[in-house]
Design a protein around this motif. Structure first.
Motif, PDB file in Angstrom:
ATOM      1  N   ALA A 106       0.880  -0.865   0.072  1.00 31.49           N
ATOM      2  CA  ALA A 106      -0.138  -0.181   0.039  1.00 31.49           C
ATOM      3  C   ALA A 106       0.934   1.560  -0.120  1.00 31.49           C
ATOM      4  N   TYR A 107       1.779   0.942   1.407  1.00 31.10           N
ATOM      5  CA  TYR A 107       3.055   2.702   1.090  1.00 31.10           C
ATOM      6  C   TYR A 107       3.294   2.654  -0.744  1.00 31.10           C
ATOM      7  N   LEU A 108       4.374   0.933  -0.735  1.00 26.78           N
ATOM      8  CA  LEU A 108       4.658   1.938  -2.351  1.00 26.78           C
ATOM      9  C   LEU A 108       4.476   1.757  -3.366  1.00 26.78           C
ATOM     10  N   SER A 109       2.573   1.613  -3.276  1.00 24.49           N
ATOM     11  CA  SER A 109       1.653   1.704  -4.512  1.00 24.49           C
ATOM     12  C   SER A 109       1.206   3.270  -4.957  1.00 24.49           C
ATOM     13  N   ASP A 110       1.424   4.065  -3.887  1.00 25.81           N
ATOM     14  CA  ASP A 110       1.392   5.385  -3.555  1.00 25.81           C
ATOM     15  C   ASP A 110       2.414   6.670  -4.226  1.00 25.81           C
ATOM     16  N   VAL A 111       2.670   6.443  -5.384  1.00 23.47           N
ATOM     17  CA  VAL A 111       3.284   7.724  -5.883  1.00 23.47           C
ATOM     18  C   VAL A 111       3.519   8.924  -5.513  1.00 23.47           C
ATOM     19  N   GLN A 112       3.856   9.061  -4.831  1.00 26.99           N
ATOM     20  CA  GLN A 112       3.278  10.386  -4.005  1.00 26.99           C
ATOM     21  C   GLN A 112       4.471  10.093  -2.930  1.00 26.99           C
ATOM     22  N   HIS A 113       4.278   8.987  -2.327  1.00 24.94           N
ATOM     23  CA  HIS A 113       5.753   8.380  -1.203  1.00 24.94           C
ATOM     24  C   HIS A 113       7.234   8.331  -2.307  1.00 24.94           C
ATOM     25  N   LEU A 114       7.268   8.444  -2.931  1.00 23.22           N
ATOM     26  CA  LEU A 114       8.312   8.178  -4.392  1.00 23.22           C
ATOM     27  C   LEU A 114       9.446   9.222  -3.895  1.00 23.22           C
ATOM     28  N   PRO A 115       8.856  10.233  -3.389  1.00 22.57           N
ATOM     29  CA  PRO A 115      10.176  10.923  -2.903  1.00 22.57           C
ATOM     30  C   PRO A 115      10.883  10.606  -1.614  1.00 22.57           C
ATOM     31  N   SER A 155       2.766  -6.225  -6.992  1.00 26.38           N
ATOM     32  CA  SER A 155       4.020  -5.779  -7.818  1.00 26.38           C
ATOM     33  C   SER A 155       3.936  -4.148  -8.154  1.00 26.38           C
ATOM     34  N   LEU A 156       5.198  -3.796  -9.161  1.00 22.61           N
ATOM     35  CA  LEU A 156       4.706  -2.457  -9.712  1.00 22.61           C
ATOM     36  C   LEU A 156       5.874  -2.719 -10.253  1.00 22.61           C
ATOM     37  N   GLU A 157       4.876  -2.290 -11.919  1.00 20.94           N
ATOM     38  CA  GLU A 157       5.768  -1.764 -12.846  1.00 20.94           C
ATOM     39  C   GLU A 157       6.673  -0.982 -13.366  1.00 20.94           C
ATOM     40  N   TRP A 158       7.518   0.094 -13.898  1.00 20.90           N
ATOM     41  CA  TRP A 158       7.474   1.135 -13.880  1.00 20.90           C
ATOM     42  C   TRP A 158       8.708   1.417 -15.214  1.00 20.90           C
ATOM     43  N   GLY A 159       9.219   2.169 -15.909  1.00 22.99           N
ATOM     44  CA  GLY A 159       9.819   2.646 -16.579  1.00 22.99           C
ATOM     45  C   GLY A 159       9.186   4.313 -17.491  1.00 22.99           C
ATOM     46  N   ALA A 160      10.523   4.919 -18.183  1.00 23.83           N
ATOM     47  CA  ALA A 160      11.144   6.200 -18.773  1.00 23.83           C
ATOM     48  C   ALA A 160      10.704   5.944 -20.426  1.00 23.83           C
ATOM     49  N   PRO A 161      10.537   6.744 -20.713  1.00 20.31           N
ATOM     50  CA  PRO A 161      11.095   6.493 -21.916  1.00 20.31           C
ATOM     51  C   PRO A 161      12.332   7.492 -22.635  1.00 20.31           C
ATOM     52  N   GLY A 162      12.368   6.835 -23.378  1.00 20.68           N
ATOM     53  CA  GLY A 162      14.371   7.561 -23.938  1.00 20.68           C
ATOM     54  C   GLY A 162      15.053   6.538 -24.226  1.00 20.68           C
ATOM     55  N   PRO A 163      16.479   7.477 -25.037  1.00 22.57           N
ATOM     56  CA  PRO A 163      16.906   6.535 -25.539  1.00 22.57           C
ATOM     57  C   PRO A 163      17.876   5.104 -23.968  1.00 22.57           C
ATOM     58  N   ARG A 194      17.718   0.935   0.765  1.00 23.01           N
ATOM     59  CA  ARG A 194      18.011   0.566   2.017  1.00 23.01           C
ATOM     60  C   ARG A 194      16.887   1.825   1.804  1.00 23.01           C
ATOM     61  N   GLY A 195      16.914   3.213   1.344  1.00 17.99           N
ATOM     62  CA  GLY A 195      15.848   3.877   1.135  1.00 17.99           C
ATOM     63  C   GLY A 195      14.616   3.840   0.740  1.00 17.99           C
ATOM     64  N   ILE A 196      13.661   3.008   0.973  1.00 15.32           N
ATOM     65  CA  ILE A 196      12.451   2.249   0.832  1.00 15.32           C
ATOM     66  C   ILE A 196      12.479   1.502   2.057  1.00 15.32           C
ATOM     67  N   LYS A 197      13.744   0.801   2.590  1.00 17.34           N
ATOM     68  CA  LYS A 197      12.958   0.040   4.328  1.00 17.34           C
ATOM     69  C   LYS A 197      13.601   1.206   4.898  1.00 17.34           C
ATOM     70  N   GLN A 198      14.020   2.104   5.178  1.00 20.90           N
ATOM     71  CA  GLN A 198      14.073   3.482   5.624  1.00 20.90           C
ATOM     72  C   GLN A 198      12.198   3.956   6.055  1.00 20.90           C
ATOM     73  N   ALA A 199      12.144   4.399   4.866  1.00 16.45           N
ATOM     74  CA  ALA A 199      11.214   4.775   5.155  1.00 16.45           C
ATOM     75  C   ALA A 199       9.980   4.755   5.110  1.00 16.45           C
ATOM     76  N   ALA A 200      10.199   3.230   4.685  1.00 15.06           N
ATOM     77  CA  ALA A 200       8.829   2.371   4.944  1.00 15.06           C
ATOM     78  C   ALA A 200       8.265   1.729   6.525  1.00 15.06           C
ATOM     79  N   GLU A 201       9.492   1.342   6.541  1.00 13.88           N
ATOM     80  CA  GLU A 201       9.744   1.253   8.423  1.00 13.88           C
ATOM     81  C   GLU A 201       9.510   2.217   9.596  1.00 13.88           C
ATOM     82  N   ASP A 202      10.299   3.606   9.259  1.00  8.66           N
ATOM     83  CA  ASP A 202      10.034   4.953   9.291  1.00  8.66           C
ATOM     84  C   ASP A 202       8.182   5.218   9.850  1.00  8.66           C
ATOM     85  N   ALA A 203       7.579   4.796   8.621  1.00  3.75           N
ATOM     86  CA  ALA A 203       5.962   5.173   8.246  1.00  3.75           C
ATOM     87  C   ALA A 203       5.226   4.187   9.174  1.00  3.75           C
ATOM     88  N   GLU A 204       5.831   3.934   8.956  1.00  2.00           N
ATOM     89  CA  GLU A 204       4.950   2.633  10.190  1.00  2.00           C
ATOM     90  C   GLU A 204       4.880   2.425  11.739  1.00  2.00           C
TER      91      GLU A 204
END
Length: 137
Positions: free
Chosen positions: A19-28, A75-83, A126-136
């Protein structure tokens, strides 16, 4: 070019982590250098990052990306257009410990090689782990 894969144990239940990861506003909160993520038009996201490349001046860069949230299979899949053909997938699974998850990230890029990508992937996990555990807490 290459394909990379890494996992980490996160002390958050699979449902809560996904739930935390699927909210894209948490990315930063967990992606290094990312300063904003604004979802729009279905799976499209406008992201801004603050970069300081060794061969150019420090600056903010804004680009478009996409993120597909697949609730079945967590699961989430992501990408960015470009070379650089940058794309990836993350999956949240139950871990052996109660209330914990195994987060696996797979990444494909044509841009960077080896050590640079490994370092960035480790930093992101490591950033995801820290942020998700802190959010809990």
């Amino acid at each position: 070019m290459g394909d990379y894969r890494e996992s980490i144990i996160v002390q958050v239940s699979p449902d809560r982590l996904f739930a935390y990861l699927s909210d894209v506003q948490h990315l930063p909160s967990y992606m290094p250098r990312l300063t904003s993520a604004r979802p729009h038009d279905g799976d499209r996201v406008t992201v801004t990052a603050h970069i300081n490349p060794p061969d150019a001046s420090e600056r903010d860069v804004t680009s478009e990306a996409w993120i597909h949230v697949m609730r079945d299979g967590k699961s989430l899949e992501w990408g960015a257009p470009g070379p650089h053909d940058y794309r990836g997938r993350l999956r949240v699974d139950e871990s052996e410990g109660a209330g914990s998850s195994r987060l696996t990230v797979e990444l494909h890029t044509e841009h960077a090689e080896g050590e640079q990508v490994d370092h960035g992937l480790d930093e992101a996990l490591r950033g995801i782990k820290q942020a998700a555990e802190d959010a809990e807490r």
